[in-house]
Design an enzyme around this catalytic site. Structure first.
Site, PDB file in Angstrom:
ATOM      1  CG  ASP A 200      -1.906   1.098   1.246  1.00 27.12           C
ATOM      2  OD1 ASP A 200      -2.973   0.918   0.631  1.00 27.12           O
ATOM      3  OD2 ASP A 200      -1.645   2.139   1.867  1.00 27.12           O
ATOM      4  CG  ASN A 208      -5.225  11.083  -4.910  1.00 32.19           C
ATOM      5  OD1 ASN A 208      -4.688  11.066  -6.012  1.00 32.19           O
ATOM      6  ND2 ASN A 208      -5.755   9.998  -4.355  1.00 32.19           N
ATOM      7  CG  HIS A 213      -8.317  12.629  -7.500  1.00 34.91           C
ATOM      8  ND1 HIS A 213      -8.284  11.577  -6.618  1.00 34.91           N
ATOM      9  CD2 HIS A 213      -8.990  13.631  -6.869  1.00 34.91           C
ATOM     10  CE1 HIS A 213      -8.925  11.900  -5.504  1.00 34.91           C
ATOM     11  NE2 HIS A 213      -9.360  13.153  -5.620  1.00 34.91           N
ATOM     12  CG  ASP A 217      -5.977   8.399 -11.796  1.00 35.08           C
ATOM     13  OD1 ASP A 217      -6.160   7.872 -10.672  1.00 35.08           O
ATOM     14  OD2 ASP A 217      -6.906   8.905 -12.467  1.00 35.08           O
ATOM     15  CD  GLU A 243      -4.731   4.315  -1.196  1.00 34.24           C
ATOM     16  OE1 GLU A 243      -4.832   4.627  -0.008  1.00 34.24           O
ATOM     17  OE2 GLU A 243      -5.632   4.514  -2.019  1.00 34.24           O
TER      18      GLU A 243
END
Length: 320
Positions: A200, A208, A213, A217, A243
């Protein structure tokens, strides 16, 4: 004078007219009582390839061969009789294979009418027709194979899309569950080692919030490409959450799995993402399959190892 029937037969007796209405390719021959040809239609003229004057001199048995068709047999006909006849070579050697189903109608004192329907083609016509049909069949088979190939490719693509995470190109959570459940059974049955890593990103929400965002991505895509590049054939890398990622390592012991995880962790720090100035770090938890495990216990233990890595300060690999 030569008499010709240009396929006009409406004025003929009813049984003859009825017969002709049921066929599209026929010959008509008018015979006197001595079975001399005294008239014929255009179809017969075309088939014989003779001049009209040549035909009018012929007798019936000079034109056809097969069953006995002498006057003594024909005079017994009360109405009509069916014969299977073939053209003689005297008429045309190229039509020596041409056969007819013929009906000879008695006209009492006025002689006979012969009506014949072709039921065999010339040998070369048969060969040509078979060849044409074979070509049509081959073309149809090729088209069918082409369509089947495209259909298989489309089904393959649909299946691939159904189990792939669109953003990263990795397997999705559903495929991960199906695959992991299957390899657990296989590994336990054959006593092969199997390791599971769950990882993670650390403080991904901050990325973010700070960069947007779109940049987040890009981070996920870059990490996905890293896992694809570092995965062996037979392993699986999947995105199982926002994530959160998982890697199934076939044939890998806990020690081998830890080495793999450390390599991924270090490469993540050096991962380059456009528009992102800060370093990326991931926390990773790993466990090895036990004989008593099912999917739930296997996954839960790896998840606990990930939680331990987070609690111990992040950017590290912990095992459970």
């Amino acid at each position: 004078m030569v008499k010709m029937f240009e396929d006009l037969y409406s004025d003929l007796p009813y049984p003859i007219n009825c017969f002709l209405n049921q066929v599209s390719d026929y010959i008509i021959i008018n015979l006197d009582k001595k079975l001399n040809i005294i008239g014929f239609n255009k179809n017969f003229l075309d088939i014989t390839q003779l001049e009209k004057e040549e035909i009018i001199k012929l007798k019936l048995n000079e034109v056809f061969t097969g069953e006995t068709i002498g006057y003594s047999e024909l005079k017994k006909i009360k109405n009509y009789k069916r014969f299977e006849l073939s053209l003689t070579k005297k008429i045309s050697t190229s039509y020596s294979y041409l056969n007819f189903t013929c009906y000879i109608f008695s006209l009492k004192e006025n002689g006979f009418y012969l009506f014949g329907q072709k039921n065999n083609l010339k040998q070369e016509d048969v060969i040509n027709k078979i060849s044409k049909l074979n070509n049509q069949l081959s073309n149809a088979t090729r088209e069918l194979n082409k369509k089947n190939f495209h259909l298989q490719e489309a089904n393959k693509k649909i299946k691939e899309l159904a189990r792939t995470d669109e953003l990263t190109g990795l397997s999705n959570y559903r495929h991960f569950i199906e695959y992991t459940d299957r390899v657990i059974s296989y590994s336990q049955r054959h006593l092969f080692p199997l390791s599971l890593i769950i990882c993670d990103f650390d403080k991904f929400k901050n990325i973010n919030d700070s960069y947007g965002h779109d940049v987040g991505d890009e981070v996920l895509k870059a990490f996905g490409q890293l896992l694809i590049a570092e995965s062996r054939k037979g392993d699986m890398a999947a995105r199982i959450g926002g994530e959160e990622f998982a890697i199934v390592l076939n044939g890998a012991s806990l020690e081998n799995g830890i080495n793999y995880a450390e390599r991924i962790r270090k490469k993540t720090v050096n991962l380059e993402v456009p528009s992102l100035s800060q370093k990326l770090t991931v926390s990773m938890g790993i466990t090895e399959l036990r004989n008593s495990d099912d999917y739930n216990t296997f996954f839960k233990r790896a998840d606990l190892a990930l939680y331990k890595a987070k609690e111990n300060g992040r950017n590290q690999v912990c095992s459970q």
